[in-house]
Design a protein around this motif. Structure first.
Motif, PDB file in Angstrom:
ATOM      1  N   ASP A 518      56.436 -11.648  36.092  1.00  0.00           N
ATOM      2  CA  ASP A 518      56.337 -12.076  34.695  1.00  0.00           C
ATOM      3  C   ASP A 518      55.139 -11.431  34.012  1.00  0.00           C
ATOM      4  OD1 ASP A 518      58.560 -13.667  35.038  1.00  0.00           O
ATOM      5  OD2 ASP A 518      57.403 -15.513  35.396  1.00  0.00           O
ATOM      6  N   LEU A 519      54.059 -11.300  34.746  1.00  0.00           N
ATOM      7  CA  LEU A 519      52.841 -10.725  34.172  1.00  0.00           C
ATOM      8  C   LEU A 519      53.060  -9.269  33.759  1.00  0.00           C
ATOM      9  CD1 LEU A 519      49.968 -11.541  33.513  1.00  0.00           C
ATOM     10  CD2 LEU A 519      49.282 -10.838  35.818  1.00  0.00           C
ATOM     11  N   VAL A 520      53.834  -8.534  34.549  1.00  0.00           N
ATOM     12  CA  VAL A 520      54.151  -7.145  34.199  1.00  0.00           C
ATOM     13  C   VAL A 520      54.925  -7.103  32.884  1.00  0.00           C
ATOM     14  CG1 VAL A 520      55.477  -5.106  34.888  1.00  0.00           C
ATOM     15  CG2 VAL A 520      54.081  -6.305  36.575  1.00  0.00           C
ATOM     16  N   ARG A 521      55.858  -8.020  32.724  1.00  0.00           N
ATOM     17  CA  ARG A 521      56.661  -8.070  31.497  1.00  0.00           C
ATOM     18  C   ARG A 521      55.834  -8.530  30.296  1.00  0.00           C
ATOM     19  NH1 ARG A 521      59.540 -12.031  32.744  1.00  0.00           N
ATOM     20  NH2 ARG A 521      58.593 -13.576  31.339  1.00  0.00           N
ATOM     21  N   GLU A 522      54.915  -9.425  30.508  1.00  0.00           N
ATOM     22  CA  GLU A 522      54.172 -10.036  29.409  1.00  0.00           C
ATOM     23  C   GLU A 522      52.932  -9.250  28.993  1.00  0.00           C
ATOM     24  OE1 GLU A 522      53.330 -13.759  31.151  1.00  0.00           O
ATOM     25  OE2 GLU A 522      55.376 -14.560  30.945  1.00  0.00           O
ATOM     26  N   LEU A 547      56.580  -3.402  31.919  1.00  0.00           N
ATOM     27  CA  LEU A 547      57.937  -3.105  32.389  1.00  0.00           C
ATOM     28  C   LEU A 547      58.461  -1.825  31.739  1.00  0.00           C
ATOM     29  CD1 LEU A 547      60.249  -4.024  34.149  1.00  0.00           C
ATOM     30  CD2 LEU A 547      61.011  -5.533  32.309  1.00  0.00           C
ATOM     31  N   HIS A 548      58.209  -1.650  30.436  1.00  0.00           N
ATOM     32  CA  HIS A 548      58.637  -0.432  29.752  1.00  0.00           C
ATOM     33  C   HIS A 548      57.928   0.800  30.329  1.00  0.00           C
ATOM     34  CE1 HIS A 548      59.302  -3.619  26.606  1.00  0.00           C
ATOM     35  NE2 HIS A 548      60.488  -3.018  26.599  1.00  0.00           N
ATOM     36  N   VAL A 549      56.638   0.661  30.608  1.00  0.00           N
ATOM     37  CA  VAL A 549      55.876   1.779  31.160  1.00  0.00           C
ATOM     38  C   VAL A 549      56.404   2.162  32.538  1.00  0.00           C
ATOM     39  CG1 VAL A 549      53.609   2.481  32.002  1.00  0.00           C
ATOM     40  CG2 VAL A 549      53.798   1.227  29.852  1.00  0.00           C
ATOM     41  N   LEU A 550      56.707   1.147  33.335  1.00  0.00           N
ATOM     42  CA  LEU A 550      57.211   1.403  34.684  1.00  0.00           C
ATOM     43  C   LEU A 550      58.537   2.153  34.625  1.00  0.00           C
ATOM     44  CD1 LEU A 550      56.474   0.857  37.632  1.00  0.00           C
ATOM     45  CD2 LEU A 550      57.735  -1.287  37.483  1.00  0.00           C
ATOM     46  N   LEU A 551      59.409   1.776  33.714  1.00  0.00           N
ATOM     47  CA  LEU A 551      60.687   2.462  33.560  1.00  0.00           C
ATOM     48  C   LEU A 551      60.489   3.913  33.115  1.00  0.00           C
ATOM     49  CD1 LEU A 551      62.667  -0.412  31.819  1.00  0.00           C
ATOM     50  CD2 LEU A 551      63.095   0.480  34.117  1.00  0.00           C
ATOM     51  N   VAL A 574      60.103  -5.587  40.754  1.00  0.00           N
ATOM     52  CA  VAL A 574      59.775  -6.307  39.522  1.00  0.00           C
ATOM     53  C   VAL A 574      60.981  -7.075  38.984  1.00  0.00           C
ATOM     54  CG1 VAL A 574      59.058  -6.013  37.112  1.00  0.00           C
ATOM     55  CG2 VAL A 574      57.892  -4.744  38.913  1.00  0.00           C
ATOM     56  N   LEU A 575      62.192  -6.559  39.216  1.00  0.00           N
ATOM     57  CA  LEU A 575      63.404  -7.208  38.706  1.00  0.00           C
ATOM     58  C   LEU A 575      64.015  -8.214  39.678  1.00  0.00           C
ATOM     59  CD1 LEU A 575      65.291  -4.171  37.077  1.00  0.00           C
ATOM     60  CD2 LEU A 575      63.659  -5.750  36.032  1.00  0.00           C
ATOM     61  N   ASP A 576      63.618  -8.147  40.937  1.00  0.00           N
ATOM     62  CA  ASP A 576      64.244  -8.963  41.983  1.00  0.00           C
ATOM     63  C   ASP A 576      64.113 -10.461  41.686  1.00  0.00           C
ATOM     64  OD1 ASP A 576      65.511  -9.504  44.432  1.00  0.00           O
ATOM     65  OD2 ASP A 576      63.570  -9.768  45.424  1.00  0.00           O
ATOM     66  N   ASP A 577      65.261 -11.163  41.553  1.00  0.00           N
ATOM     67  CA  ASP A 577      65.295 -12.613  41.322  1.00  0.00           C
ATOM     68  C   ASP A 577      64.513 -13.025  40.073  1.00  0.00           C
ATOM     69  OD1 ASP A 577      67.006 -13.483  43.233  1.00  0.00           O
ATOM     70  OD2 ASP A 577      65.455 -13.938  44.721  1.00  0.00           O
ATOM     71  N   ASN A 578      64.455 -12.157  39.084  1.00  0.00           N
ATOM     72  CA  ASN A 578      63.757 -12.480  37.835  1.00  0.00           C
ATOM     73  C   ASN A 578      64.704 -12.175  36.672  1.00  0.00           C
ATOM     74  OD1 ASN A 578      61.981 -12.309  35.481  1.00  0.00           O
ATOM     75  ND2 ASN A 578      60.293 -12.381  36.958  1.00  0.00           N
ATOM     76  N   LYS A 579      65.403 -13.191  36.207  1.00  0.00           N
ATOM     77  CA  LYS A 579      66.432 -13.012  35.182  1.00  0.00           C
ATOM     78  C   LYS A 579      65.846 -12.518  33.869  1.00  0.00           C
ATOM     79  CE  LYS A 579      69.719 -16.366  37.034  1.00  0.00           C
ATOM     80  NZ  LYS A 579      70.520 -17.600  36.763  1.00  0.00           N
ATOM     81  N   GLN A 580      64.647 -12.997  33.523  1.00  0.00           N
ATOM     82  CA  GLN A 580      64.052 -12.574  32.259  1.00  0.00           C
ATOM     83  C   GLN A 580      63.749 -11.079  32.262  1.00  0.00           C
ATOM     84  OE1 GLN A 580      60.953 -15.825  32.334  1.00  0.00           O
ATOM     85  NE2 GLN A 580      61.444 -15.925  30.155  1.00  0.00           N
ATOM     86  N   ASN A 581      63.224 -10.586  33.366  1.00  0.00           N
ATOM     87  CA  ASN A 581      62.971  -9.146  33.464  1.00  0.00           C
ATOM     88  C   ASN A 581      64.276  -8.360  33.444  1.00  0.00           C
ATOM     89  OD1 ASN A 581      60.280  -9.689  33.600  1.00  0.00           O
ATOM     90  ND2 ASN A 581      59.969  -8.957  35.689  1.00  0.00           N
ATOM     91  N   VAL A 585      65.556  -5.379  30.577  1.00  0.00           N
ATOM     92  CA  VAL A 585      66.074  -4.049  30.898  1.00  0.00           C
ATOM     93  C   VAL A 585      67.481  -3.866  30.357  1.00  0.00           C
ATOM     94  CG1 VAL A 585      66.701  -2.498  32.796  1.00  0.00           C
ATOM     95  CG2 VAL A 585      64.612  -3.864  32.947  1.00  0.00           C
ATOM     96  N   ALA A 586      68.294  -4.913  30.449  1.00  0.00           N
ATOM     97  CA  ALA A 586      69.677  -4.818  29.968  1.00  0.00           C
ATOM     98  C   ALA A 586      69.735  -4.603  28.461  1.00  0.00           C
ATOM     99  CB  ALA A 586      70.446  -6.073  30.342  1.00  0.00           C
ATOM    100  N   GLN A 587      68.750  -5.120  27.739  1.00  0.00           N
ATOM    101  CA  GLN A 587      68.749  -5.019  26.283  1.00  0.00           C
ATOM    102  C   GLN A 587      68.068  -3.753  25.765  1.00  0.00           C
ATOM    103  OE1 GLN A 587      66.852  -8.609  24.999  1.00  0.00           O
ATOM    104  NE2 GLN A 587      68.486  -9.941  25.762  1.00  0.00           N
TER     105      GLN A 587
END
Length: 620
Positions: A518-522, A547-551, A574-581, A585-587
């Protein structure tokens, strides 16, 4: 009983070897009465040799000044004394094996061996005589190797003798003794030299630093002796380390000799300076025939030896007990704190070459530990011997160093190139150490490292600082390769190393850790000044997270293939078992296109349609 100088050492050595071939094992009393009784003679001959070496050292200085001339008769007597010392030492080593005839390793033979060791150390103070002689720089190489091996045999697997040797031989010299040695080198020996009736015990302070330095200064011939001296200290540390039973298990108690060694500045610096053979170290900027570990014929040469291995083992073991922070500070600049001071706007980090050596040593041990998946694998080199809290403390210390070093690297105050290189090297090494220690998924230690990930994410700024640093690097690479074809991307070695370790660290610290994911995303990652921030239709700046930088890192695959591979692993973690992350990415969709000179030459341009898809159209 004949004097030590007239003792027939070859005959005694032959008798000792014959005794080993007897069908029945000798009792301790037989060994003591027939062989160990000669320990006093070994002590005497070593003391005579030490006095001779001290006189030779003083005469050597006077010969350089033209005060005295070399005496031929004295040289002959010295050679005879050296031969006697070598034979006496060989006899002493052979005596240690009398308890194990024909390779017998029974508990009874071990008990006899322990009593022989104790007879030599407690009864005759043989260790003191050996240490006195080993501290002399003029000692001949063969005698030095034999003496160091005998000293090692005296403490092997014996707590009693190990404690006695540790008590009688200091880790490093006292300040007053250092002053006395300094005055000696300044040709003021007449004011402090011992009188004829003064004993060597009162003149020489026994310590490990002097023995290590004397062996190291003997050149390559002294490396075998150095290995044996360090092995002796390792055996003492192992034998005297307290172990506490807890619920039927064995738990090592913190503190003791490992802690003392770790915090001893003089001893730790001696280890760092002598860990590699002198002839393998090249001046910076030179291009010699030994580049890449090869000689002039192209044959691969080794830059390590037994001394390197023993010093590395000793340092790794101490670090396993959780004392890496103390070691790191001991070899640093005295009086300079390695922990960030929040009350100061400017943080100074002075990195010494000894700290670089220590980091590389422990980093290498971490790599070996991470690659060992066997059932009997060693504990984590960063405090694994003492459990979860010690691992966390060591990692917290490393995270603090990352922050301090990053500020120092960004500080534009004057610093010479070597200092800058040391800071960058330390910064990268510590990041790699953190990435490696957090990579563990071993069933025995997974719990410890899971807590470590959570702690670092919540109690330090490591995660947010890392993703922001990665964002800065991504922007830098994007600008430097603007207009360059994908297959022609160029990323220098330092940027490749930094990018890979930052991505590795993000991936490993987020492994099965939702809070860090979550911290990576936030975490907001601002765009650098060289890249205009994209804006939405309403004019607001589009938010960019870690998350954007990592991608974005996957786009540099042609410039650094390993970066793409690590980025894929990190994205998965970072995405494993994390629906918000996963939803973020899907959006994701393209926000704007980039017009390049190549597209202009082809007469086409890229556009984004209403569905967010990229199309190529001819220029109007």
């Amino acid at each position: 009983m004949p004097s030590s100088s007239s003792r027939d050492w070859p005959s005694l050595l032959s008798s000792c070897r014959d005794a080993r071939q007897r069908s029945s094992a000798l009792t301790f009393e037989e060994i003591r009465d027939e062989f160990a009784v000669h320990y006093a003679a070994i002590v005497n001959v070593l003391q005579d040799y030490t006095k001779s070496l001290r006189i030779d050292e003083e005469n050597a200085e006077q010969r350089e000044d033209g005060v005295v001339e070399e005496d031929g008769d004295a040289r002959t007597k010295t050679k005879e004394l050296i031969l006697s010392v070598r034979n006496a030492l060989r006899f002493g080593i052979s005596c240690m094996s009398l308890a194990n005839p024909a390779g017998d390793e029974s508990s009874c033979s071990s008990s006899v061996r322990s009593r022989i060791q104790e007879e030599a150390v407690i009864g005759y103070n043989l260790h003191k005589a050996l240490a006195q002689t080993l501290s002399c720089r003029a000692m001949d190489s063969k005698s030095r190797v034999l003496a160091s091996r005998l000293l090692s045999n005296l403490v092997a697997a014996n707590k009693v003798t190990s404690e006695a040797v540790a008590r009688d031989i200091a880790l490093s010299p006292t300040d007053s003794y250092k002053t006395r040695q300094l005055l000696n080198t300044m040709a003021l020996a007449d004011t402090i030299a011992p009188s004829s009736h003064q004993s060597l015990d009162n003149y020489i302070e026994l310590n490990w630093v002097d023995m290590i330095s004397a062996a190291a200064r003997s050149g390559n011939d002294g490396r075998d002796a150095l290995a044996a001296i360090v092995a002796t200290l390792f055996n003492i540390m192992h034998a005297t380390q307290e172990r506490l039973g807890e619920n039927g298990s064995v738990k090592i108690k913190a503190g003791g000799l490992p802690k003392l060694i770790a915090s001893d500045e003089t001893l730790m610096c001696a280890f760092m300076r002598h860990i590699l053979p002198a002839d393998t170290i090249k001046p910076c900027g030179t291009s010699s025939a030994t580049d890449s570990g090869r000689d002039r014929t192209g044959t691969t040469i080794s830059t390590v030896d037994d001394a390197t291995e023993w010093i590395s083992l000793l340092l790794t073991t101490i670090s396993t007990f959780g004392h890496f922070p103390a070691m790191y500070e001991a070899v640093g600049v005295s009086g300079v704190s390695t922990v960030e001071d929040s009350s100061s706007d400017r943080i100074a980090a002075i990195i010494t070459p000894e700290q670089i050596v220590l980091l590389h040593c422990i980093a290498s041990s971490l790599d070996d530990w991470a690659g060992d998946t066997s059932a009997g694998a060693a504990a984590c080199p960063l405090g694994g011997a003492l459990g979860q809290q010690t691992i966390i403390s060591s990692c917290k210390f490393l995270a603090q160093q990352v922050k301090v070093l990053k500020h120092s690297i960004s500080d534009h105050t004057e610093a010479y190139e070597g200092e800058k290189d040391c800071r960058i090297s330390a910064y990268l090494s510590i990041l790699e150490m953190l990435a490696t220690v957090l990579s563990s998924d071993d069933s025995n230690e997974a719990r410890n490292h899971a807590f470590c990930r959570i702690y670092l994410g919540k109690e330090t700024s490591l995660v947010s600082d890392t993703v922001v640093e990665l964002g800065v690097l991504v922007d830098k690479l994007s600008v430097s390769n603007r207009g360059v074809k994908a297959r022609e991307l160029v990323i220098d070695s330092n940027d490749q190393r930094l990018a890979v370790v930052l991505v590795r660290l993000i991936g490993n610290i987020c492994y099965k850790c939702v809070s860090n994911q979550d911290l990576v995303r936030e975490t907001p990652v601002p765009f650098s000044d060289s890249i205009p921030a994209p804006v939405s239709d309403d004019g607001s700046v589009i938010f960019r997270s870690g998350l954007h930088v990592l991608l974005s890192c996957t786009s540099f695959s042609y410039g650094c293939f390993t970066l793409r591979e690590w980025a894929l692993v990190a994205i998965r973690n970072v995405l494993d078992d994390n629906k918000q992350n996963q939803e973020v990415v899907a959006q994701l969709e393209a926000q704007k296109t980039v017009d390049t000179p190549e597209l202009n030459k082809l007469g086409v341009k890229t556009v984004i349609d209403e569905q967010g898809k990229v199309r190529v159209e001819p220029r109007s």
